[in-house]
Structure formats: structure tokens, C-alpha cells
Design a protein around this motif. Structure first.
Motif, PDB file in Angstrom:
ATOM      1  N   GLY A   1      31.736  29.735  49.651  1.00  4.99           N
ATOM      2  CA  GLY A   1      32.030  29.371  47.993  1.00  4.99           C
ATOM      3  C   GLY A   1      33.568  28.767  48.114  1.00  4.99           C
ATOM      4  O   GLY A   1      34.290  28.590  49.013  1.00  4.99           O
ATOM      5  N   PHE A   2      33.968  29.046  46.728  1.00  4.58           N
ATOM      6  CA  PHE A   2      35.247  28.462  46.578  1.00  4.58           C
ATOM      7  C   PHE A   2      36.169  29.795  46.197  1.00  4.58           C
ATOM      8  O   PHE A   2      35.629  30.815  45.428  1.00  4.58           O
ATOM      9  CB  PHE A   2      35.531  27.271  45.443  1.00  4.58           C
ATOM     10  CG  PHE A   2      34.744  26.094  45.749  1.00  4.58           C
ATOM     11  CD1 PHE A   2      35.391  25.205  46.573  1.00  4.58           C
ATOM     12  CD2 PHE A   2      33.551  25.697  45.056  1.00  4.58           C
ATOM     13  CE1 PHE A   2      34.956  23.986  46.823  1.00  4.58           C
ATOM     14  CE2 PHE A   2      33.002  24.561  45.275  1.00  4.58           C
ATOM     15  CZ  PHE A   2      33.585  23.615  46.285  1.00  4.58           C
ATOM     16  N   HIS A   3      37.534  29.461  46.197  1.00  5.94           N
ATOM     17  CA  HIS A   3      38.412  30.621  45.820  1.00  5.94           C
ATOM     18  C   HIS A   3      38.526  30.652  44.208  1.00  5.94           C
ATOM     19  O   HIS A   3      38.291  29.569  43.716  1.00  5.94           O
ATOM     20  CB  HIS A   3      39.804  30.418  46.316  1.00  5.94           C
ATOM     21  CG  HIS A   3      39.806  30.605  47.913  1.00  5.94           C
ATOM     22  ND1 HIS A   3      39.875  31.785  48.692  1.00  5.94           N
ATOM     23  CD2 HIS A   3      39.908  29.750  48.843  1.00  5.94           C
ATOM     24  CE1 HIS A   3      39.795  31.462  49.965  1.00  5.94           C
ATOM     25  NE2 HIS A   3      39.879  30.238  50.108  1.00  5.94           N
ATOM     26  N   GLU A   4      38.592  31.610  43.736  1.00 12.37           N
ATOM     27  CA  GLU A   4      38.772  31.777  42.222  1.00 12.37           C
ATOM     28  C   GLU A   4      39.840  30.672  41.748  1.00 12.37           C
ATOM     29  O   GLU A   4      39.773  29.785  40.904  1.00 12.37           O
ATOM     30  CB  GLU A   4      39.305  32.971  41.765  1.00 12.37           C
ATOM     31  CG  GLU A   4      39.151  33.320  40.138  1.00 12.37           C
ATOM     32  CD  GLU A   4      39.569  34.661  39.915  1.00 12.37           C
ATOM     33  OE1 GLU A   4      40.115  34.862  38.885  1.00 12.37           O
ATOM     34  OE2 GLU A   4      39.071  35.456  40.609  1.00 12.37           O
ATOM     35  N   ALA A   5      40.897  30.622  42.512  1.00 12.39           N
ATOM     36  CA  ALA A   5      41.849  29.428  41.971  1.00 12.39           C
ATOM     37  C   ALA A   5      41.609  28.303  42.146  1.00 12.39           C
ATOM     38  O   ALA A   5      41.997  27.144  41.293  1.00 12.39           O
ATOM     39  CB  ALA A   5      43.281  29.957  42.926  1.00 12.39           C
ATOM     40  N   GLU A   6      40.910  27.869  43.159  1.00  9.69           N
ATOM     41  CA  GLU A   6      40.236  26.469  43.212  1.00  9.69           C
ATOM     42  C   GLU A   6      39.450  26.300  41.818  1.00  9.69           C
ATOM     43  O   GLU A   6      39.437  24.938  41.420  1.00  9.69           O
ATOM     44  CB  GLU A   6      39.550  26.207  44.239  1.00  9.69           C
ATOM     45  CG  GLU A   6      40.340  26.346  45.630  1.00  9.69           C
ATOM     46  CD  GLU A   6      39.610  26.215  46.953  1.00  9.69           C
ATOM     47  OE1 GLU A   6      39.552  25.119  47.661  1.00  9.69           O
ATOM     48  OE2 GLU A   6      38.453  27.016  46.975  1.00  9.69           O
ATOM     49  N   VAL A   7      38.727  27.049  41.460  1.00 10.93           N
ATOM     50  CA  VAL A   7      37.864  26.915  40.260  1.00 10.93           C
ATOM     51  C   VAL A   7      38.550  26.703  39.228  1.00 10.93           C
ATOM     52  O   VAL A   7      38.304  26.057  38.294  1.00 10.93           O
ATOM     53  CB  VAL A   7      36.760  28.008  40.026  1.00 10.93           C
ATOM     54  CG1 VAL A   7      35.793  27.855  39.111  1.00 10.93           C
ATOM     55  CG2 VAL A   7      35.641  28.087  41.599  1.00 10.93           C
ATOM     56  N   ARG A   8      39.571  27.848  38.909  1.00 10.28           N
ATOM     57  CA  ARG A   8      40.315  27.816  37.685  1.00 10.28           C
ATOM     58  C   ARG A   8      40.880  26.346  37.609  1.00 10.28           C
ATOM     59  O   ARG A   8      41.204  25.703  36.624  1.00 10.28           O
ATOM     60  CB  ARG A   8      41.363  28.621  37.834  1.00 10.28           C
ATOM     61  CG  ARG A   8      41.939  29.185  36.655  1.00 10.28           C
ATOM     62  CD  ARG A   8      42.935  30.385  36.670  1.00 10.28           C
ATOM     63  NE  ARG A   8      43.317  30.811  38.213  1.00 10.28           N
ATOM     64  CZ  ARG A   8      43.515  31.633  38.909  1.00 10.28           C
ATOM     65  NH1 ARG A   8      42.536  32.356  38.311  1.00 10.28           N
ATOM     66  NH2 ARG A   8      44.094  31.748  39.997  1.00 10.28           N
ATOM     67  N   ARG A   9      41.517  25.774  38.811  1.00  8.36           N
ATOM     68  CA  ARG A   9      42.321  24.248  38.715  1.00  8.36           C
ATOM     69  C   ARG A   9      41.189  23.248  38.331  1.00  8.36           C
ATOM     70  O   ARG A   9      41.562  22.363  37.434  1.00  8.36           O
ATOM     71  CB  ARG A   9      42.844  24.046  40.024  1.00  8.36           C
ATOM     72  CG  ARG A   9      44.313  24.791  40.498  1.00  8.36           C
ATOM     73  CD  ARG A   9      44.912  24.218  41.533  1.00  8.36           C
ATOM     74  NE  ARG A   9      44.331  24.304  42.680  1.00  8.36           N
ATOM     75  CZ  ARG A   9      44.501  25.665  43.369  1.00  8.36           C
ATOM     76  NH1 ARG A   9      45.097  26.372  43.145  1.00  8.36           N
ATOM     77  NH2 ARG A   9      43.681  25.418  44.601  1.00  8.36           N
TER      78      ARG A   9
ATOM     79  N   SER B   1      36.695  20.900  42.758  1.00  3.60           N
ATOM     80  CA  SER B   1      36.816  21.812  43.482  1.00  3.60           C
ATOM     81  C   SER B   1      36.814  21.509  45.186  1.00  3.60           C
ATOM     82  O   SER B   1      37.870  21.553  45.724  1.00  3.60           O
ATOM     83  CB  SER B   1      36.292  23.263  43.656  1.00  3.60           C
ATOM     84  OG  SER B   1      36.383  23.589  42.184  1.00  3.60           O
TER      85      SER B   1
ATOM     86  N   LYS C   1      38.557  23.875  36.527  1.00  2.50           N
ATOM     87  CA  LYS C   1      38.111  23.930  35.036  1.00  2.50           C
ATOM     88  C   LYS C   1      39.284  23.156  34.303  1.00  2.50           C
ATOM     89  O   LYS C   1      38.971  22.459  33.200  1.00  2.50           O
ATOM     90  CB  LYS C   1      37.964  25.483  34.698  1.00  2.50           C
ATOM     91  CG  LYS C   1      36.725  25.901  35.050  1.00  2.50           C
ATOM     92  CD  LYS C   1      36.794  27.373  34.825  1.00  2.50           C
ATOM     93  CE  LYS C   1      35.499  28.253  35.149  1.00  2.50           C
ATOM     94  NZ  LYS C   1      35.440  29.755  34.825  1.00  2.50           N
TER      95      LYS C   1
END
Length: 127
Positions: free
Chosen positions: A103-111, A39, A113
């Protein structure tokens, strides 16, 4: 001072005591670190590509190195634009602080993963 190296490079290492890797808890810790680095590296890469960004470097990444006998290093590698080493380091430090605070944005973590899952799939196929 290497005449064959056409650009500056920097690396920061944070040497930490080695942590175990045989338990499920340690696997999860390592997986969380991988998500963090994917991320953060992705966010820093966006800064290199964004036209209105600070443009202090043309390459940057973070990672947790493979454990060596007593250490588990965390590294930041960067290639700043000419004469921009200090601003590049400052930009990286600011982004790490921003992640620490917000923290990170949800989209950053999804990418991140998806990227890690793709790496695991590739390792499985190439075994």
C-alpha cells in the motif's frame, strides 16, 4: 522514429470495460482511482529526483483516462533515459507490485488528497 522527438516515450494502456459514472458509488470509485494515481505518480516522480535512485526515466505518470464509448483505460506514460526503456518499465512494474503488497504511506495519501482538493478548487474557481 520521429526526427523532431528528442527522446523516447512509452505508454502502456490497460483497456478495461467502461464503468458507469452517474452514481455516488461510481464517484467514490473514481475518487479512489484518482488518489491511487496521484500517490503512485508522486512516488515514481521521487524516483526520478532521488540522486541514489535507479535513474531509469526523467518523467513518468499514471492516470485513468476519460471513458470512451466502451472503454475506461488506465495508462502509464514514461520518458526513459536513453537506452533505459526496459529498466524503466521494470522499475514501474516493481513499484506497482510494491503498492499492491504494502500500500501507500499515510503521508503519500495525504499529499494526494491535498492535490486533488486543490484541483477541485481550481475547477470551481474557473467554472
Amino acid at each position: 522514429t520521429d526526427p523532431e522527438l528528442s527522446y523516447a516515450q512509452g505508454m502502456l494502456d490497460c483497456k478495461r470495460p467502461r464503468q458507469g459514472s452517474s452514481s455516488i458509488r461510481e464517484f467514490r470509485r473514481r475518487l479512489a482511482e484518482d488518489l491511487f494515481h496521484k500517490s503512485l505518480s508522486s512516488r515514481l516522480l521521487k524516483l526520478t529526483l532521488e540522486p541514489k535512485g535507479p535513474r531509469n526515466f526523467f518523467a513518468v505518470s499514471t492516470e485513468t483516462g476519460e471513458p470512451i464509448p466502451t472503454l475506461n483505460p488506465m495508462s502509464i506514460s514514461l520518458s526513459p533515459l536513453p537506452g533505459r526503456m526496459r529498466p524503466a518499465l521494470k522499475t514501474v512494474a516493481e513499484e506497482i507490485e510494491r503498492v499492491k503488497r504494502m500500500g501507500f504511506h499515510e503521508a503519500e495519501v495525504r499529499r494526494a488528497k491535498r492535490s486533488i482538493l486543490a484541483e477541485y478548487e481550481e475547477q470551481y474557481i474557473e467554472r
